[in-house]
Design a protein around this motif. Structure first.
Motif, short mmCIF file in Angstrom:
data_model
loop_
_atom_site.label_atom_id
_atom_site.label_comp_id
_atom_site.label_asym_id
_atom_site.label_seq_id
_atom_site.Cartn_x
_atom_site.Cartn_y
_atom_site.Cartn_z
N PHE A 1 0.85 -1.18 0.00
CA PHE A 1 0.00 0.00 0.00
C PHE A 1 0.89 1.23 0.00
CE2 PHE A 1 -2.74 -3.28 1.63
CZ PHE A 1 -3.96 -3.00 1.03
N PRO A 2 1.47 1.56 -1.19
CA PRO A 2 2.40 2.68 -1.25
C PRO A 2 1.79 4.01 -0.82
CG PRO A 2 1.91 1.85 -3.45
CD PRO A 2 1.29 0.92 -2.48
N GLY A 3 0.48 4.21 -1.03
CA GLY A 3 -0.17 5.44 -0.60
C GLY A 3 -0.16 5.60 0.91
N VAL A 4 -0.29 4.50 1.61
CA VAL A 4 -0.22 4.52 3.07
C VAL A 4 1.25 4.67 3.48
CG1 VAL A 4 -0.61 3.18 5.19
CG2 VAL A 4 -2.31 3.13 3.35
N ALA A 5 2.13 3.94 2.82
CA ALA A 5 3.55 3.94 3.17
C ALA A 5 4.17 5.34 3.09
CB ALA A 5 4.32 2.98 2.27
N GLU A 6 3.77 6.12 2.10
CA GLU A 6 4.37 7.45 1.97
C GLU A 6 3.95 8.38 3.11
OE1 GLU A 6 1.42 9.79 -1.12
OE2 GLU A 6 2.97 8.48 -1.94
N ARG A 7 2.84 8.07 3.78
CA ARG A 7 2.37 8.90 4.89
C ARG A 7 2.84 8.39 6.26
NH1 ARG A 7 -1.45 8.75 0.91
NH2 ARG A 7 -2.38 10.72 0.29
N VAL A 8 3.25 7.12 6.29
CA VAL A 8 3.78 6.52 7.53
C VAL A 8 5.06 5.80 7.14
CG1 VAL A 8 3.25 5.12 9.54
CG2 VAL A 8 1.39 6.11 8.26
N SER A 9 6.09 6.56 6.84
CA SER A 9 7.31 5.99 6.28
C SER A 9 8.03 5.05 7.24
CB SER A 9 8.26 7.11 5.85
OG SER A 9 8.59 7.91 6.97
N GLU A 10 7.79 5.18 8.54
CA GLU A 10 8.50 4.33 9.49
C GLU A 10 7.84 2.96 9.70
OE1 GLU A 10 5.85 7.24 11.40
OE2 GLU A 10 7.64 7.56 10.23
N VAL A 11 6.74 2.68 9.01
CA VAL A 11 6.10 1.36 9.09
C VAL A 11 6.31 0.65 7.76
CG1 VAL A 11 3.89 0.13 9.30
CG2 VAL A 11 4.36 2.11 10.76
N ARG A 12 6.80 -0.60 7.81
CA ARG A 12 7.06 -1.33 6.57
C ARG A 12 6.25 -2.61 6.44
NH1 ARG A 12 11.79 0.03 3.74
NH2 ARG A 12 10.95 -1.35 2.17
N ALA A 13 6.24 -3.45 7.48
CA ALA A 13 5.52 -4.73 7.42
C ALA A 13 4.28 -4.65 8.31
CB ALA A 13 6.43 -5.87 7.87
N VAL A 14 3.15 -5.16 7.80
CA VAL A 14 1.90 -5.10 8.56
C VAL A 14 1.17 -6.44 8.49
CG1 VAL A 14 -0.35 -3.96 8.80
CG2 VAL A 14 1.63 -2.64 8.04
N LEU A 15 0.70 -6.88 9.64
CA LEU A 15 -0.18 -8.05 9.73
C LEU A 15 -1.50 -7.54 10.30
CD1 LEU A 15 -1.04 -11.04 9.92
CD2 LEU A 15 0.15 -11.13 12.13
N SER A 16 -2.55 -7.64 9.52
CA SER A 16 -3.87 -7.19 9.95
C SER A 16 -4.79 -8.39 10.09
CB SER A 16 -4.44 -6.20 8.92
OG SER A 16 -5.70 -5.72 9.34
N VAL A 17 -5.36 -8.57 11.29
CA VAL A 17 -6.25 -9.71 11.53
C VAL A 17 -7.64 -9.19 11.88
CG1 VAL A 17 -4.38 -11.25 12.25
CG2 VAL A 17 -5.61 -9.95 13.97
N PRO A 18 -8.67 -9.88 11.37
CA PRO A 18 -10.04 -9.45 11.69
C PRO A 18 -10.40 -9.80 13.13
CG PRO A 18 -10.08 -11.45 10.36
CD PRO A 18 -8.64 -11.04 10.49
N LEU A 19 -11.20 -8.94 13.73
CA LEU A 19 -11.71 -9.18 15.08
C LEU A 19 -13.19 -9.52 14.97
CD1 LEU A 19 -10.06 -6.23 17.03
CD2 LEU A 19 -9.22 -8.58 16.77
N ARG A 20 -13.57 -10.63 15.60
CA ARG A 20 -14.96 -11.06 15.55
C ARG A 20 -15.48 -11.29 16.96
NH1 ARG A 20 -12.94 -13.25 10.94
NH2 ARG A 20 -14.20 -12.94 9.07
N ALA A 21 -16.74 -10.87 17.16
CA ALA A 21 -17.45 -11.15 18.40
C ALA A 21 -18.77 -11.78 18.00
CB ALA A 21 -17.69 -9.87 19.19
N GLU A 22 -18.99 -12.99 18.49
CA GLU A 22 -20.21 -13.73 18.16
C GLU A 22 -20.41 -13.80 16.64
OE1 GLU A 22 -23.19 -11.72 20.44
OE2 GLU A 22 -22.10 -12.08 22.29
#
Length: 156
Positions: free
Chosen positions: A86-107
């Motif tokens: 996500f280069p558009g995100v990366a250019e705004r948060v240059s100090e973050v490179r690797a991301v693991l995003s997990v969904p949160l579910r309740a019931e």
């Protein structure tokens, strides 16, 4: 106001602890609001909070993708060209490179995303992804416990 501040501090500390368990540089939380929009809630540090706010503002990023798919999104290098980054995100948060995003579910309902991040690009190993998923389940339990907690009072 005190309750909101206490909630925020508790969530930030929880995210820091979850990041430590996973061995990532940080963690951040986005939750779905009453209008079915993903909103930045908290981060273990300024990088995490900024990562979430930018995704909320531009409507793109690993957390948004996780919400759309309802499954983990693993980004080894945020700066990579789409569909793997996500280069558009990366250019705004240059100090973050690797991301693991997990969904949160309740019931069985999707309520948000838990996002782990690192300052360096790397491949997320399957064991780390599974651990991130379990930590997401733990985050849901923390949120549920906090939601059912009685309000603060100055009385014993």
């Amino acid at each position: 106001m005190t309750q909101v501040l206490e909630f925020s501090r508790l969530v930030d500390r929880t995210l820091s602890a979850l990041a430590d368990v996973l061995g990532s540089d940080g963690a951040a939380l986005m939750l779905i609001d009453d209008h079915d929009r993903l909103r930045a809630v908290a981060g273990s540090d300024d990088r995490g909070r900024r990562l979430e706010l930018i995704q909320e503002q531009i409507g793109a990023g690993p957390a948004i993708e996780t919400l759309n798919r309802g499954e983990d999104v693993v980004i080894d290098d945020l700066r990579a060209a789409r569909p793997h980054g996500f280069p558009g995100v990366a250019e705004r948060v240059s100090e973050v490179r690797a991301v693991l995003s997990v969904p949160l579910r309740a019931e069985e309902r999707l309520i948000g995303t838990l996002n782990f991040y690192d300052r360096t690009s790397h491949e997320w190993q399957p064991a780390k992804v599974r651990t991130g998923e379990r930590l997401g389940e733990l985050m849901v339990m923390v949120l549920q416990t906090m939601a059912h907690r009685p309000p603060l009072s100055g009385k014993p």
